[in-house]
Design an enzyme around this catalytic site. Structure first.
Site, PDB file in Angstrom:
ATOM      1  N   GLU A 533      12.081   3.974  11.600  1.00 30.92           N
ATOM      2  CA  GLU A 533      11.101   5.076  11.728  1.00 30.92           C
ATOM      3  C   GLU A 533       9.698   4.481  11.595  1.00 30.92           C
ATOM      4  O   GLU A 533       8.952   4.765  10.681  1.00 30.92           O
ATOM      5  CB  GLU A 533      11.345   6.183  10.693  1.00 30.92           C
ATOM      6  CG  GLU A 533      11.432   5.744   9.246  1.00 30.92           C
ATOM      7  CD  GLU A 533      11.538   6.941   8.302  1.00 30.92           C
ATOM      8  OE1 GLU A 533      11.035   8.028   8.645  1.00 30.92           O
ATOM      9  OE2 GLU A 533      12.122   6.770   7.224  1.00 30.92           O
ATOM     10  N   GLU A 542       1.356   2.201  14.718  1.00 28.45           N
ATOM     11  CA  GLU A 542       1.738   1.566  13.456  1.00 28.45           C
ATOM     12  C   GLU A 542       2.599   0.328  13.702  1.00 28.45           C
ATOM     13  O   GLU A 542       3.371  -0.095  12.842  1.00 28.45           O
ATOM     14  CB  GLU A 542       2.434   2.573  12.541  1.00 28.45           C
ATOM     15  CG  GLU A 542       1.493   3.681  12.080  1.00 28.45           C
ATOM     16  CD  GLU A 542       2.125   4.645  11.088  1.00 28.45           C
ATOM     17  OE1 GLU A 542       3.235   4.363  10.613  1.00 28.45           O
ATOM     18  OE2 GLU A 542       1.489   5.674  10.791  1.00 28.45           O
TER      19      GLU A 542
END
Length: 790
Positions: A533, A542
């Site tokens: 995730e 990210e």
């Protein structure tokens, strides 16, 4: 007895928007006495507007203007001046002297902070007559400074009555001057949603008083086509001149006939402080009571969902002058007798209270009919509306437990992940795929090798174990986490919750050596299902691509090696968001040099999507895509080829200066065209993502997806709150004309040590069937100084 009715988190708790309703009388020239003020509040209103100056001051200003004209005429006649000499702009003009106690009944008092000061509607800052515009500016300055002295918290200034360029510029300049003399006072410009006839101030201006009536001009104005966005254009000019001052707001006059949705959404994005409702917009029902149309009710409901919901004030609906004159001279403080209180209860009213007028009563009814706040409108989520957050740096920073806990509070995301893993395991059995646990010694071993990389506090591990139980699948479970503090928590979870079924490894996933067989610890094998995730608000912001590059060598080769997620796409749309631009401007003025170069994570709410969906050009457009696993690992191949560790290699070549180019395959570029039907202003780009967690290989099955795209989230992952959109700001707002096209160029850049974004927006207008001209462009923005570290 259950206490759920006291618990705001329970299903039985219902919270709705509450209205703050005020009263405005356009014919009021004196501040209410304390008794009159008490009477209005007892009628059910929450606040009252008050004029700053009175009729005496108006007469004094009119006399000043008249006497100045007479003196100038007499002076010119005595000297025999020609008409051209009389109009010499260097001649001194009239000066409005300071206020006296005869000019106002507005004074500091115990309740002055609860009064909303209303500037004189008879001034004309837009006047083409330099004398009138000068007098008007002086009057405004006198009123603003005096109201500020008295302690006014908010001052309403009637907006310009026309949208001519010269007049609006004069008006904006005068307001900007006022912003410099107020300290802690909000300035609110009273603007119509559009120039609907009859929606303007009824009071005559100085210009109309001293100008002869021109029937032809009046008829031309009445028959002139209404420009729906003209009033918004004027407001945009005013707030641009005032550099998006955070103390500048708008009071919006709601018209009798509501305009198209595009204009309603445009005003929704503006800093609304008040919604102004006149008697004219109400309709009488069969019983003769005032009501609002369904469209008006829907508009109010929509606007009341803002975090700082606007207040409402009703104009010229009472209490009337006679009732106010009959009000007691002092506030009533006597308590009712028991019999009076009992009778008041029977009549469903408060004792000693005047009857509530019908218009206010209806607005109170609309308030009671407001839909309850949904799960997505909880106080916690509402507090995040338009609140800027710096993106996480999960690779370079170790997150705190509270941060993990906040993300774990979203069941939708984990439900979708569990559904994806469940589908993958079910298909594994159905298609009889091989497993990485099978060896020459144990060829019939059917245990799936599953790993969660970046396990955090373990919610995905729990979901993978649950999917295995649901499908009856035997698995070997690995959990990888670089955060040494979260590692301790995972060990505890393994003992207490997972029954020591999980092998917890403290490592950066990119440095992991791979899973070892349970039957033979000396044998390193492959991962059948890798779950991560790592997604951000823009999908890749990210560094999910870079992280998966470092671990995908451990995924079993196709066709049975699976990465969840399998792919993700980034999407963009230009938006207007004045509140956020004002916030960023304040940050920049306070010393944040990178405020406009930062991609901010923000729950966008008070904003307007300026682009429309047209054939060939969607409102939300895909910027790029990442798919996993990739067939080759560029970093590993490069290191093997050059015989050295990649981080020490600076071969150069055609890559980014100073880099070896090992991460160039994760660079991206897009060029998108958005069509804008109505004119407007763009303050930045809203970024979203979608992800295919698992695409079934069996024909006819739908993929398991998550999405934060506004037009897809309800279909793919309704009520998911783990990710807010990302916002790429523009340092200078970019204004564009009607039927314009916005060209958006964006780059995902890398130098092998960090990743950043660069973006530019250009505006084009069509001047012929096959010809466009550029009418504006932003500068090139870059987040390189705030890059995400690899």
């Amino acid at each position: 007895m259950s206490s759920d009715h006291l618990n705001p988190e329970s299903d039985s708790f219902e919270s709705r928007p509450s209205f703050c309703i005020g009263q405005h009388d356009s014919n009021r020239f004196e501040t209410l006495t304390d008794g009159q003020y008490s009477y209005v509040l007892n009628s059910g209103f929450n606040f009252v507007t008050t004029p700053i100056t009175n009729q005496h001051f108006f007469n004094r200003v009119v006399d000043l203007y008249k006497s100045h004209l007479q003196e100038r005429e007499q002076w010119a006649q005595e000297r025999g001046l020609t008409a051209a000499q009389r109009s010499n702009p260097s001649l001194p003009g009239p000066v409005v002297s300071t206020l006296t106690n005869k000019d106002t009944s507005y004074f500091p008092s115990s309740y002055v902070g609860a009064l909303v000061a209303y500037s004189s509607p008879w001034i004309d800052l837009c006047s083409s007559d330099p004398l009138i515009s000068s007098i008007s500016r002086q009057v405004l300055n006198l009123e603003i400074t005096y109201a500020n002295f008295c302690g006014a918290r908010s001052i309403i200034i009637p907006g310009p009555r026309e949208d001519s360029g010269r007049g609006v510029a004069q008006y904006a300049r005068a307001v900007q001057e006022c912003m410099e003399v107020t300290t802690q006072t909000n300035i609110i410009i009273h603007m119509p949603m559009y120039r609907e006839p009859g929606l303007e101030e009824k009071v005559e201006t100085l210009s109309s008083l001293f100008r002869e009536a021109n029937d032809a001009e009046a008829e031309e104005k009445a028959t002139k086509e209404i420009d729906l966005f003209g009033a918004w254009d004027s407001w945009h000019t005013i707030r641009s001149v005032c550099t998006y001052n955070t103390m500048l707001f708008v009071a919006l006059r709601i018209p009798r006939r509501l305009p198209e949705t595009d204009l309603q959404e445009r005003w929704f994005a503006e800093p609304l402080h008040y919604l102004s409702l006149t008697k004219d917009i109400f309709q009488d029902n069969r019983a003769g009571h005032p009501t609002l149309s369904r469209n008006h009710q829907a508009l109010i409901t929509r606007y009341m969902r803002l975090k700082n919901s606007p207040w409402l004030f009703l104009t010229d609906v009472g209490p009337d002058t006679q009732n106010l004159n009959e009000a007691p001279g002092k506030m009533a403080i006597d308590f009712p007798s028991l019999s009076e209180a009992k009778q008041a209860l029977k009549e469903n009213r408060k004792p000693h209270m005047p009857p509530q007028n019908a218009y206010l009563g209806y607005i109170k009814y609309v308030e009671r009919q407001q839909p309850p706040y949904s799960a997505m409108e909880s106080p916690a989520l509402t507090s995040f509306q338009d609140w800027l957050q710096s993106p996480l740096q999960p690779l370079s920073d170790n997150l705190e437990s509270a941060t993990y806990e906040m993300f774990e509070g979203d069941p939708v995301k984990y439900d979708q992940y569990e559904a994806a893993v469940t589908e993958a395991m079910a298909e594994w059995k159905l298609l009889n795929k091989p497993t990485s646990s099978a060896t020459a010694e144990a060829p019939n071993c059917r245990e799936l090798i599953c790993a969660v990389a970046g396990a955090g506090r373990g919610p995905l591990v729990t979901r993978v174990l649950r999917a295995a139980e649901r499908t009856g699948t035997a698995i070997q479970m690995w959990a990888l986490e670089k955060n040494q503090n979260a590692y301790v928590y995972l060990l505890r979870q393994n003992e207490r919750e997972w029954g020591n079924r999980v092998t917890v490894v403290k490592t950066d996933m990119r440095e992991w050596e791979g899973p070892r067989l349970a039957a033979n610890k000396d044998v390193i094998t492959k991962v059948d299902i890798l779950v991560t995730e790592l997604l951000g608000s823009f999908g890749d912001n990210e560094l999910s691509p870079e992280c998966l590059d470092g671990i995908q060598r451990h995924i079993a080769p196709r066709p049975h090696g699976i990465s969840i997620p399998q792919s993700y796409t980034a999407h963009l749309s230009p938006i207007s968001t004045p509140r956020i631009h004002a916030d960023l401007s304040a940050r920049a003025a306070s010393g944040d040099a990178n405020a406009f170069e930062t991609p901010w994570v923000v729950r966008l709410f008070a904003m307007d999507f300026v682009a429309q969906k047209v054939p060939g050009h969607a409102r939300f457009q895909q910027a790029w895509e990442f798919v996993h696993p990739v067939e080759v690992s560029r970093a590993d191949d490069f290191a093997a080829e050059h015989g050295r560790a990649k981080k020490y290699c600076t071969v150069g070549g055609g890559a980014m200066t100073g880099s070896s180019g090992t991460n160039d395959h994760n660079a991206r570029h897009c060029h998108l065209t958005f069509v804008c039907r109505t004119r407007g202003v763009v303050h930045g780009l809203a970024g979203f993502f979608e992800s295919v967690l698992y695409a079934p290989q069996v024909q006819g099955k739908e993929p398991v997806e998550i999405s934060i795209l506004p037009d897809q989230i309800d279909r793919k992952s309704k009520d998911m709150i783990s990710w807010f959109p990302i916002f790429f700001p523009l340092k200078q707002p970019l204004y564009f004309p009607q039927d314009a096209e916005l060209e958006v160029s964006m780059w995902r850049q890398t130098d092998d040590t960090k990743v950043w974004y660069e973006w530019i927006v250009e505006a084009y207008a069509w001047v012929g069937p096959n010809a466009r001209i550029k009418v504006g462009a932003s500068e090139m923005h870059s987040s390189r100084k705030l890059a995400c570290l690899m």
